[in-house]
Enzyme design. Sequence first.
Site, PDB file in Angstrom:
ATOM      1  N   GLU A 152      41.804  42.268  28.816  1.00 22.90           N
ATOM      2  CA  GLU A 152      40.539  42.178  29.549  1.00 22.90           C
ATOM      3  C   GLU A 152      40.732  41.292  30.768  1.00 22.90           C
ATOM      4  OE1 GLU A 152      36.106  40.174  28.979  1.00 22.90           O
ATOM      5  OE2 GLU A 152      37.122  41.006  27.235  1.00 22.90           O
ATOM      6  N   GLU A 157      32.205  36.594  36.231  1.00 20.34           N
ATOM      7  CA  GLU A 157      31.115  36.422  35.269  1.00 20.34           C
ATOM      8  C   GLU A 157      30.269  35.238  35.722  1.00 20.34           C
ATOM      9  OE1 GLU A 157      31.979  37.398  30.848  1.00 20.34           O
ATOM     10  OE2 GLU A 157      33.744  36.320  31.564  1.00 20.34           O
TER      11      GLU A 157
END
Length: 450
Positions: A152, A157
């Site tokens: 990932e 974010e």
Amino acid sequence: MGKTMKKMIASVVAVAMAFSIPVVNSVSQKEVKAAEWNLVWSDEFNGTALDRNNWNVEQNGNGGGNQELQYYLDNTKNIEVSNGSLKIHALHESYGGKQYTSGRITTANKRTFLYGKIEARIKLPRFSGAWPAFWMLGNNINKGVGWPKCGEMDIMEAINNDNNVYSNLHWDFQGGQADTKGTAHNVGDRTQYHVYGMEWDANRAKFYVDDTVIETYNITDSAEMQEFRKEQFIILNLAIGGTWPGNNIDNSAFPDRSTMEVDWVRVYQKPPEPTTAPPVTSYVGESDVDMLANANGKFSTYQCGANGWAGTAVINNETTQKNGATVNISSIGNSIWALQAHSQKVKAIAGNTYRMAMTLTSTINKQIRIKIRGNDSDEYIFFDETINLQANQPYELVRNVTIPSTFNEEGNYIVIDYGFGKNENENLPENTAFNLAISNASMVTRCIKG
């Protein structure tokens, strides 16, 4: 973002030391945009609806494995394309046992990438409980690999009610979860547009905001970080609550301040580097090509060219060297593999990256499935993508395909499968007829330096 756990099984510090991961977080660096890049794909969101040729829309309420509070819906209330941008709206409404709805879109099996510069221009919501993200997952996650072994890459974010963003990696370490530990980077005002991006190659992942590098992670060859040398797909989503932001939700933010707006998403890759090595031969192998149309051709061996690639495959018909093969379909049947073609036993060198290219032209709007398998077995799938063709519009397919270094089975050959039948997403009668032209087909590998 899509983790099943946010905490490491082993400590982050221990993993960072084990892999010598330098984290650039104390001093930001201005150094992006200097290299030359070719734009290979983008979505500018200029239409009036999401382009389903590029994106899948998820519908689920599993909370991403992070105890999130939203239910992702395939609904224009949550996913809107208008006035040149994508809007992902989180709403305070009950659905499926959740108190909030939102949107999550992915390019899985449609637009996947190995290396390059991946970036998006985004306005982020800012309120307690918000968790917007722009990130990537290994395209093999739903093909028996799972998370975190798929890898990932979190390009961006953000959580809650501040102006900080974070960039991190997550992967498998000795059968457990490992994470980097990127620090907070203040972007000034995250509710305004900023460009969030990542430069990614076999040795490092470098994350930046508006041309300023905020994190650089070393991912050089390591048995535990092979995840980051395989194709990944892009994800955009807006979660509400969960293990990281917590569940103190500012409900006054809905609906006026609960939108993630994306101006565009773009992917660039570098052109092949020229080689100064003397001409040498990189063996690719030979194979007759069965294209259902009396076509013939060979995967042949050539010397290094100026662009540093060697070996080529040209699909020829019986009368010309350039027009390629035409597949004449009178009835597509009821499944994508109802009608198919494939190459025969093309030699593949473990660890090599091959550049596959071809021009596809269909007489109707049609989805074509292309798959590359090792030793003619579904146990080894190195490429699997559905190509969306528009009627009479040539589609230039160019993809890099890496053969894992672990592919040392007897034979070491690949086949290229073409599925011409009816895709489950196509609203076409089973007796639909069409013609498909395949031309300028090649599969080349980097020259071996002598």
